[in-house]
Design a protein around this motif. Structure first.
Motif, short mmCIF file in Angstrom:
data_model
loop_
_atom_site.label_atom_id
_atom_site.label_comp_id
_atom_site.label_asym_id
_atom_site.label_seq_id
_atom_site.Cartn_x
_atom_site.Cartn_y
_atom_site.Cartn_z
N ALA A 223 44.99 43.08 -26.51
CA ALA A 223 45.31 41.74 -26.07
C ALA A 223 45.59 41.52 -24.68
N VAL A 224 44.68 40.78 -23.97
CA VAL A 224 45.00 40.25 -22.64
C VAL A 224 45.22 39.17 -22.43
N THR A 225 46.45 38.95 -21.72
CA THR A 225 46.75 37.08 -21.34
C THR A 225 46.67 36.97 -19.85
N VAL A 246 33.12 43.44 -22.13
CA VAL A 246 33.02 44.47 -23.04
C VAL A 246 33.94 44.55 -24.13
N GLY A 247 33.80 44.54 -25.23
CA GLY A 247 35.02 44.94 -26.46
C GLY A 247 35.51 43.49 -26.75
N VAL A 248 35.59 42.39 -25.92
CA VAL A 248 36.16 41.26 -26.48
C VAL A 248 35.46 40.49 -27.77
N PHE A 249 36.28 40.36 -28.80
CA PHE A 249 35.70 39.73 -30.15
C PHE A 249 36.23 38.35 -30.28
N ARG A 250 37.57 38.08 -29.59
CA ARG A 250 37.94 36.70 -29.70
C ARG A 250 38.53 36.52 -28.31
N LEU A 251 38.38 35.04 -28.09
CA LEU A 251 38.94 34.55 -26.82
C LEU A 251 39.48 33.12 -26.95
N LYS A 252 40.65 32.79 -26.84
CA LYS A 252 41.50 31.61 -27.16
C LYS A 252 42.23 31.06 -25.89
N HIS A 295 39.60 48.52 -27.81
CA HIS A 295 39.21 49.29 -26.85
C HIS A 295 38.96 48.63 -25.30
N LEU A 296 39.67 47.78 -25.31
CA LEU A 296 39.28 47.01 -24.02
C LEU A 296 39.80 47.85 -22.54
N VAL A 301 39.11 43.33 -17.93
CA VAL A 301 39.22 42.18 -18.66
C VAL A 301 40.07 41.21 -18.08
N ARG A 302 41.47 41.70 -17.56
CA ARG A 302 42.12 40.45 -16.70
C ARG A 302 41.38 40.20 -15.60
N ALA A 303 40.52 40.93 -15.02
CA ALA A 303 39.94 40.46 -13.62
C ALA A 303 38.93 39.38 -14.14
N ASP A 304 38.28 39.49 -15.14
CA ASP A 304 37.23 38.28 -15.84
C ASP A 304 38.28 37.15 -16.06
N LEU A 305 39.42 37.21 -16.89
CA LEU A 305 39.98 36.01 -17.17
C LEU A 305 40.85 35.45 -15.92
N ILE A 306 40.92 36.10 -14.98
CA ILE A 306 41.51 35.37 -13.63
C ILE A 306 40.54 34.82 -12.94
N ARG A 307 39.17 35.17 -13.13
CA ARG A 307 37.89 34.50 -12.47
C ARG A 307 37.91 33.24 -13.00
#
Length: 332
Positions: A223-225, A246-252, A295-296, A301-307
């Motif tokens: 998990a990445v927040t 890549v590898g993200v199944f859920r996002l909330k 296997h994130l 993934v954090r960079a994508d969320l920040i964007r």
């Protein structure tokens, strides 16, 4: 609501029992049987209440008023404080039809949590995937769990997984494929368990069972927040939802959007390729996004969320708001 499918003997009930034994988990269960005897319900251990059982054949053959909504309504009562509802379909049921039935269910307060299709690593290519074209069931799934890998020689396990991945990708490259034994997957991959109210320092029977299995588990969710302040760029959010890392199944999460001079908060949920957006409760505050998967690549993934959560000062464009409204209509 999570649909659980798979060919006869693939391990659906085993996976369900693993979820039910997980600490802090409260699941509602709808068991669908083919035939008069409720065999599967007898195998389900630890349910909050008696399973709501749908008799009279496989779930895909139910008429429009065949009882699924009644069973879901029984379990969706907020007083039960359930983490999720699992619909375990008969091994003879068609996942495509199940996905369609659940997708058209209009029960208030219940949204789709994806379709998990369980695969028998030993017999799958002799029983289910036997033709030149991959089965259409792959396209209906959100997550394919390749079970019973312990019954495959060590040297062949990676090849079996890769073969399933390639076949699934021909129908839908967005479907996640994971391997396991004994149906042991991390519940956090599928839903958010409520915090356990059991006394600290004491292990429950379910926890003892889980501890005995941990060394054999094959799937653990990462998990990445990421959080931010201000209002977000809707187009950047939708770009992430439509093409998750890549590898993200859920996002909330919850995001704040500027509508002209006003600001509105929305709850965002992604499961597989299904996007759900709704008006946030009054006390919900943006912005926060949590990505969950296997296997994130955590920094990526954090960079994508920040964007996606980068604050902007300008109101959302008319095109972005139309995009928002389209997803909200699909979420109703």
């Amino acid at each position: 609501m999570i649909a659980l499918t798979g060919h006869l003997g693939a391990g659906k009930t085993t996976l369900l029992n693993h979820l039910l034994r997980s600490p802090g988990t409260r699941l509602g269960v709808v068991v669908n049987d083919f035939g008069e005897l409720n065999v599967d319900a007898g195998l389900v251990a630890g349910q909050v209440d008696e399973p709501a059982s749908i008799a009279g054949g496989c779930i895909c053959c139910l008429p429009d008023d065949g009882g699924l909504d009644d069973a879901l309504a029984k379990l969706a009562d907020p007083a039960r404080r359930l983490d999720a509802i699992v619909v375990e379909a008969s091994g003879l049921a068609d996942p495509v039809s199940i996905a369609r039935i659940i997708g058209f269910s209009k029960l208030s307060g219940v949204r789709s949590g994806g379709l998990v299709d369980v695969v028998d690593a030993v017999n799958h290519f002799d029983t289910v995937d036997r033709t030149e074209l991959p089965p259409v069931r792959y396209g209906a799934a959100s997550l394919v769990v390749v079970n019973k890998l312990d019954q495959v020689p060590d040297a062949e396990r990676a090849d079996v997984l890769e073969r399933v991945r390639q076949r699934v990708a021909q129908r839908n490259p967005r479907v996640q494929v994971v391997g396991t034994t004994g149906g042991r997957i991390d519940p956090a991959l599928l839903f958010d368990p409520l915090e356990s109210s059991e006394e600290a320092g004491q292990l429950s029977f379910r926890e003892l069972l889980l501890d005995s299995e941990l060394e054999h588990d094959h799937v653990h969710a990462d998990a990445v927040t990421v959080t931010s302040t201000g209002c977000i760029d809707l187009d950047a959010l939708f770009d992430l939802l439509e093409r998750p890392s890549v590898g993200v199944f859920r996002l909330k999460g919850v995001v704040a959007v500027r509508h002209g001079r006003s600001v509105r908060n929305y709850v965002v949920n992604l499961v597989g390729s299904a996007i759900h957006i709704a008006k946030a409760p009054p006390r919900a505050v943006g912005n926060c996004l949590v990505a969950i998967g296997m296997h994130l690549d955590v920094p990526a993934v954090r960079a994508d969320l920040i964007r996606a959560l980068q604050p902007v000062t300008a109101p959302a464009s008319a095109a972005a708001l139309r995009r928002l409204q389209r997803y909200r209509r699909l979420s109703c």
